[in-house]
Design an enzyme around this catalytic site. Structure first.
Site, PDB file in Angstrom:
ATOM      1  N   GLY A 108       0.099   0.586  13.062  1.00 31.97           N
ATOM      2  CA  GLY A 108       0.264   0.409  11.619  1.00 31.97           C
ATOM      3  C   GLY A 108      -0.588   1.460  10.929  1.00 31.97           C
ATOM      4  N   ASN A 140      -3.278   8.552  15.143  1.00 33.76           N
ATOM      5  CA  ASN A 140      -2.904   7.526  16.118  1.00 33.76           C
ATOM      6  C   ASN A 140      -1.895   8.028  17.148  1.00 33.76           C
ATOM      7  OD1 ASN A 140      -4.568   5.954  14.599  1.00 33.76           O
ATOM      8  ND2 ASN A 140      -2.944   4.767  13.609  1.00 33.76           N
ATOM      9  N   ALA A 154      -6.863  -4.205  15.792  1.00 32.55           N
ATOM     10  CA  ALA A 154      -7.454  -5.423  15.213  1.00 32.55           C
ATOM     11  C   ALA A 154      -7.618  -5.271  13.704  1.00 32.55           C
ATOM     12  CB  ALA A 154      -8.775  -5.764  15.906  1.00 32.55           C
ATOM     13  N   ARG A 182      -7.774  -2.232   4.385  1.00 32.34           N
ATOM     14  CA  ARG A 182      -7.072  -3.514   4.413  1.00 32.34           C
ATOM     15  C   ARG A 182      -7.996  -4.653   3.993  1.00 32.34           C
ATOM     16  NH1 ARG A 182      -3.452  -5.091   9.608  1.00 32.34           N
ATOM     17  NH2 ARG A 182      -2.296  -3.343   8.738  1.00 32.34           N
ATOM     18  N   TYR A 207       7.564  -9.881   5.487  1.00 33.20           N
ATOM     19  CA  TYR A 207       6.614  -8.856   5.058  1.00 33.20           C
ATOM     20  C   TYR A 207       6.881  -8.525   3.589  1.00 33.20           C
ATOM     21  CZ  TYR A 207       5.558  -8.056  10.059  1.00 33.20           C
ATOM     22  OH  TYR A 207       5.194  -8.199  11.379  1.00 33.20           O
ATOM     23  N   GLN A 219      -3.500   8.821   9.143  1.00 29.31           N
ATOM     24  CA  GLN A 219      -3.738   7.843  10.216  1.00 29.31           C
ATOM     25  C   GLN A 219      -2.633   7.939  11.272  1.00 29.31           C
ATOM     26  OE1 GLN A 219      -3.889   4.104   8.110  1.00 29.31           O
ATOM     27  NE2 GLN A 219      -5.939   4.474   7.296  1.00 29.31           N
ATOM     28  N   GLN A 257       0.821  -1.226   0.000  1.00 33.29           N
ATOM     29  CA  GLN A 257       0.000   0.000   0.000  1.00 33.29           C
ATOM     30  C   GLN A 257       0.847   1.266   0.000  1.00 33.29           C
ATOM     31  OE1 GLN A 257      -2.075  -1.418   3.640  1.00 33.29           O
ATOM     32  NE2 GLN A 257      -3.912  -0.620   2.682  1.00 33.29           N
ATOM     33  N   SER A 301      -1.056  -5.341  16.168  1.00 29.82           N
ATOM     34  CA  SER A 301      -2.468  -5.206  15.747  1.00 29.82           C
ATOM     35  C   SER A 301      -3.350  -4.584  16.833  1.00 29.82           C
ATOM     36  CB  SER A 301      -3.042  -6.552  15.280  1.00 29.82           C
ATOM     37  OG  SER A 301      -2.544  -6.875  13.997  1.00 29.82           O
TER      38      SER A 301
END
Ligand SMILES: NC(=O)c1ccc[n+]([C@@H]2O[C@H](COP(=O)([O-])OP(=O)(O)OC[C@H]3O[C@@H](n4cnc5c(N)ncnc54)[C@H](OP(=O)(O)O)[C@@H]3O)[C@@H](O)[C@H]2O)c1
Length: 327
Positions: A286, A296, A213, A230, A54, A292, A27, A210
């Site tokens: 993430g 966050n 989640a 996602r 990854y 974002q 992404q 995560s």
């Protein structure tokens, strides 16, 4: 940004850190990685998480190129990588923690990251076919050679962590210092009572993953899977069941009123909840875009608002069926 010791290790990690699973290469290209890492670093993040598996090595390449452009002082940040699944199909190269693979693994990761050393290497999963002693020796040697500074485990059983620590102590080797467990409002099993010994007695750190989640705890899946999320990515169809689970979605919706009362976003509330656990050293966040990251990174300001009363209200929503479901 607050900084916490990684368990009883001397190093301190920012309580919020930044990882590249799913996002880097899939992404985010190098430019997007530079923007997001830079936003995180400016907010005080000093730990960037990666793994050789990854995007099959490409995530390390993107982070390496981004770090090169960013040109930060090497002492000012920590980088990690992890080994287990491997990126080749050979009989000794898949789902293993054998000595040869780990040594080849670190050499490949350092090349892709364009670094002389990484700060943390993890055994990404336990390998029940290789003696733990072999793995402990290999991790110790990698550290002795200056290719890594500390090592840890990810998703290991408490008894396996205890065994690795005891082997290292017996032979005076570098001990693992941290676990990398899943941890969010739905999944808490890696902090169950069997891990008390690991965190309390051994002073093990935890770099948790995560925290949202996979985005479910932001509330963005309440009307189905949104475009650009996602949940729409090829190869991540296995997440659909989790992202569209009605019981989970109802809990996320119920959380909304608490976020509103506190004057914060759901994402910030969910991250702040992870920060309240004293055994958490850092919450690895993430993001697929820089907005974002900005959102966050404000979670630290929300954590003090989670009083015992607010935590009880959250618990009333999340306790019972649906909590701690495995993906
Ligand atoms: N050791 C392990 O086995 C393991 C496993 C998994 C992860 N990890 C580590 O933990 C890190 C974090 O895991 P994760 O990416 O699963 O974390 P997460 O916080 O559960 O999910 C992050 C994703 O949620 C969405 N998101 C994040 N912030 C958002 C916001 N404010 N608003 C809306 N959407 C938002 C983004 O996806 P979209 O925008 O694409 O929807 C983002 O990529 C990984 O990068 C990796 O370093 C480790």
């Amino acid at each position: 940004m607050e900084y916490r010791h990684l368990g009883k290790a001397g190093i301190r990690v920012s309580e919020l850190s930044f990882g590249s699973w799913v996002t880097f290469h899939n992404q985010a290209d190098v430019k997007a990685a530079v923007d997001m890492m830079s936003a995180a670093y400016e907010a005080g993040v000093n730990f960037f998480d990666n793994a050789e598996v990854y995007a099959n090595g490409k995530s390390e390449e993107v982070m390496g190129a981004a770090l090169k452009q960013l040109g930060w002082r090497r002492g000012s940040y920590l980088v990690s990588t992890k080994f287990y699944w491997g990126i080749q199909d050979g009989v000794n190269e898949k789902s293993t923690l054998n000595r040869k693979r780990l040594i080849e693994g670190i050499n490949g990761s350092l090349q892709r990251l364009q670094l002389d050393y990484v700060d943390l290497i993890y055994c990404h999963r336990p390998d029940r076919t290789t003696p733990i002693e072999e793995t402990v020796w290999a991790m110790h040697n990698i550290i002795e050679w200056g290719k890594a500074i500390y090592w840890g485990t990810s998703e290991w059983a408490a008894a396996e962590i205890a065994a690795a620590i005891e082997i290292a102590e017996r032979h005076h080797l570098h001990k693992p210092v941290t676990e990398q467990p899943v941890y969010n409002l739905f999944e808490r099993h890696r902090f169950s009572p069997e891990y008390q010994r690991v965190y309390q007695e051994y002073g093990y750190g935890s770099t948790t993953w995560s925290p949202l989640a996979s985005g479910l705890l932001t509330g963005k899946y309440s009307q189905g899977i949104p475009a650009g999320s996602r949940g729409t990515l090829d190869g991540y169809e296995w997440l659909h069941k989790h992202l569209t689970d009605k019981e989970k979605l109802a809990k996320v919706q119920a959380l909304e009123s608490i976020a509103k009362e506190l004057g914060c976003k759901l994402s910030q509330l969910a991250l702040a909840w992870c920060l309240k656990n004293p055994f958490v050293s850092t919450v690895i966040t993430g993001a697929s875009r820089v907005e974002q990251v900005h959102e966050n990174m404000k979670a630290g300001e929300v954590a003090p608002k989670l009083t015992p009363e607010v935590l009880d209200q959250i618990e009333d929503i999340f306790k019972g069926k649906g909590e701690d479901d495995e993906d």
